[in-house]
Design a protein around this motif. Structure first.
Motif, PDB file in Angstrom:
ATOM      1  N   GLN A  91      36.777  19.497  40.281  1.00 30.57           N
ATOM      2  CA  GLN A  91      36.823  20.544  39.249  1.00 30.57           C
ATOM      3  C   GLN A  91      38.087  21.394  39.376  1.00 30.57           C
ATOM      4  OE1 GLN A  91      34.814  20.556  36.885  1.00 30.57           O
ATOM      5  NE2 GLN A  91      32.935  19.588  37.580  1.00 30.57           N
ATOM      6  N   ILE A  94      41.209  20.445  37.366  1.00 29.93           N
ATOM      7  CA  ILE A  94      40.986  20.672  35.936  1.00 29.93           C
ATOM      8  C   ILE A  94      41.275  22.135  35.602  1.00 29.93           C
ATOM      9  CG2 ILE A  94      39.287  20.598  34.072  1.00 29.93           C
ATOM     10  CD1 ILE A  94      37.842  18.390  35.550  1.00 29.93           C
ATOM     11  N   LEU A 103      44.177  16.205  32.849  1.00 27.39           N
ATOM     12  CA  LEU A 103      42.784  16.431  32.511  1.00 27.39           C
ATOM     13  C   LEU A 103      42.007  15.124  32.413  1.00 27.39           C
ATOM     14  CD1 LEU A 103      43.875  19.296  31.976  1.00 27.39           C
ATOM     15  CD2 LEU A 103      42.345  19.406  29.992  1.00 27.39           C
ATOM     16  N   CYS A 106      41.335  13.768  35.938  1.00 25.16           N
ATOM     17  CA  CYS A 106      40.286  14.523  36.630  1.00 25.16           C
ATOM     18  C   CYS A 106      38.905  14.208  36.054  1.00 25.16           C
ATOM     19  CB  CYS A 106      40.572  16.012  36.545  1.00 25.16           C
ATOM     20  SG  CYS A 106      42.000  16.539  37.515  1.00 25.16           S
ATOM     21  N   ARG A 107      38.810  14.093  34.732  1.00 26.55           N
ATOM     22  CA  ARG A 107      37.524  13.772  34.123  1.00 26.55           C
ATOM     23  C   ARG A 107      37.090  12.347  34.471  1.00 26.55           C
ATOM     24  NH1 ARG A 107      34.048  17.563  32.459  1.00 26.55           N
ATOM     25  NH2 ARG A 107      33.242  16.181  30.829  1.00 26.55           N
TER      26      ARG A 107
END
Length: 436
Positions: A91, A94, A103, A106-107
């Motif tokens: 997290q 992000i 992003l 990371c997702r």
């Protein structure tokens, strides 16, 4: 024979899993709730945002299956702990990333860490509850998803307004680490599978079956198991239900604000209210099915036909939302009712999978079923993004087209499922293909 069912400890584990699922769903829904400020700050188009939202599921299925096979061999206590720590760690980038690529990366990692969460949590729960008691506790801890999304619907817009959208991801990191500490202190492995394995030989008949289930030491070839009509039907229904969930998580907040005209904070409150209505309905439906099982109603009816009826009703409600010319209140009510009926597959589907699968293979079977169904999460967000773009960036038109297609699929699969879903028949068939 007295089985080591320990209700207090079992329900404590259920409570901990409730909190885990709550964090899991906040992770999923937070992106949808910060969609507007995120898209504005990073200058993202609807199609780019759809790609970002769908990226969560890029490795979801792969790691879900891998985690399931690990759960066949490793204690679920340690697997769940490791996953919670991974969620918390990813997290933080992000919260501070500025590019779309960062992003997305990371997702993707977050989705990879969360891929095995639901099936391993169910597998962990089943180690504490015997088959006849499994519908309700799974439904209870999965309400953590509703709780998490309701909390997110209220808290995320407020945090965004006060500290900015990035702060939400710092908060999620803290929540993940806090749960890991609690689980390390209180989480334990359930005893029922070990007890069953130790006593199975005394209860088997001459074909090696135990009390209407496959014996723990037995195995069924995954090729045979995964092509069983009951298993295939459950996967298909789960896929359709996850389509509706993915649409809600990624696009409903934007639909409420840009499509139906709610102010941002009001849209968050309405989003929370829509999700909150599903909790009591889902618990009532799961309890109803479990009471039917307790009265001796066949699983084909108490679980199979029951879940098909609920999903078919949900599909009709989604279709009605997309085709009716009505005000915002009616559309919100229809969506809320649909979201209340479809989650029943999340508890009854795995219960039927576990019913026809040997305990030694249950972790992998649940993970494979979940992972295939969760492919819907990759498909739905970008597909709706493209529909919105094709509708000249009209969020209402694109989102309602997605509801129409999802509703139609739910209705068709529910009708087919009424004919083919039969755990008892599948158990009898699979018992002829066992290998110790």
């Amino acid at each position: 024979m007295n089985r080591p069912y320990r209700p207090a400890r079992a329900w404590l584990t259920t409570a901990m899993l409730f909190l885990l699922v709550a964090i899991n769903f906040i992770d999923k829904v937070v992106l949808g709730l910060v969609a507007a400020p995120l898209m504005k700050e990073l200058s993202l188009s609807p199609a780019q945002y759809g790609l970002l939202a769908g990226s969560f599921f890029f490795l979801f299925a792969v790691t879900g299956v891998a985690g399931g096979f690990l759960a066949n061999r490793w204690p679920t206590r340690w697997l769940l702990l490791a996953m919670a720590v991974i969620w918390a760690l990813v997290q933080l980038p992000i919260a501070f990333g500025s590019s779309l690529a960062t992003l997305i990366a990371c997702r993707v990692l977050l989705g990879a860490g969360e891929g095995p969460a639901q099936p391993i949590a169910i597998h962990a729960c089943y180690k504490w509850f015997p088959d006849a008691r499994r519908n309700l506790p799974v439904s209870v801890f999965q309400q953590g998803g509703v709780f998490g999304m309701v909390v997110a619907g209220i808290a995320v817009p407020w945090i965004d307004a006060v500290w900015g959208w990035r702060t939400n991801f710092v908060v999620l990191a803290v929540l993940g680490f806090a749960w890991a500490v609690l689980w390390l202190a209180f989480g334990r492995e359930g005893p029922l599978d070990a007890h069953t394995a130790a006593t199975a030989s005394a209860a088997r008949d001459d074909r090696g079956r135990e009390a209407g289930t496959l014996a723990p030491a037995q195995r069924v070839a995954y090729r045979v198991l995964l092509t069983d009509r009951t298993v295939v039907s459950i996967i298909a229904l789960h896929f359709a239900a996850f389509l509706s969930l993915a649409l809600v998580l990624t696009w409903l907040p934007a639909y409420l604000s840009e499509g139906l005209g709610f102010a941002p904070r009001q849209a968050g409150a309405v989003f929370a209210a829509v999700l909150l209505t599903s909790a009591p309905v889902s618990l009532v439906l799961s309890g109803w099915s479990q009471r039917m099982m307790a009265r001796g109603v066949a699983s084909r009816i108490a679980r199979g036909a029951f879940v098909c009826g609920c999903l078919g009703a949900g599909g009709l409600l989604l279709i009605a939302t997309s085709v009716c010319d009505c005000g915002q209140t009616v559309k919100v009510v229809l969506i809320a009712l649909a979201i209340a009926t479809t989650p029943i597959i999340y508890s009854l589907g795995p219960a039927m999978i576990a019913q026809v699968t040997p305990p030694a293979q249950r972790g992998a079977a649940l993970a494979i079923e979940y992972s295939i169904a969760w492919i819907a999460g990759i498909v739905a967000p970008p597909a709706v993004g493209w529909m919105i773009r094709a509708a000249h960036n009209n969020v209402a038109v694109g989102f309602e087209q997605g509801l129409l297609l999802t509703g139609a699929l739910l209705v068709v699969l529910a009708v087919v499922g009424l004919k083919v879903l039969n755990p008892e028949r599948s158990l009898e068939r699979l018992s002829r293909h066992v290998a110790v």
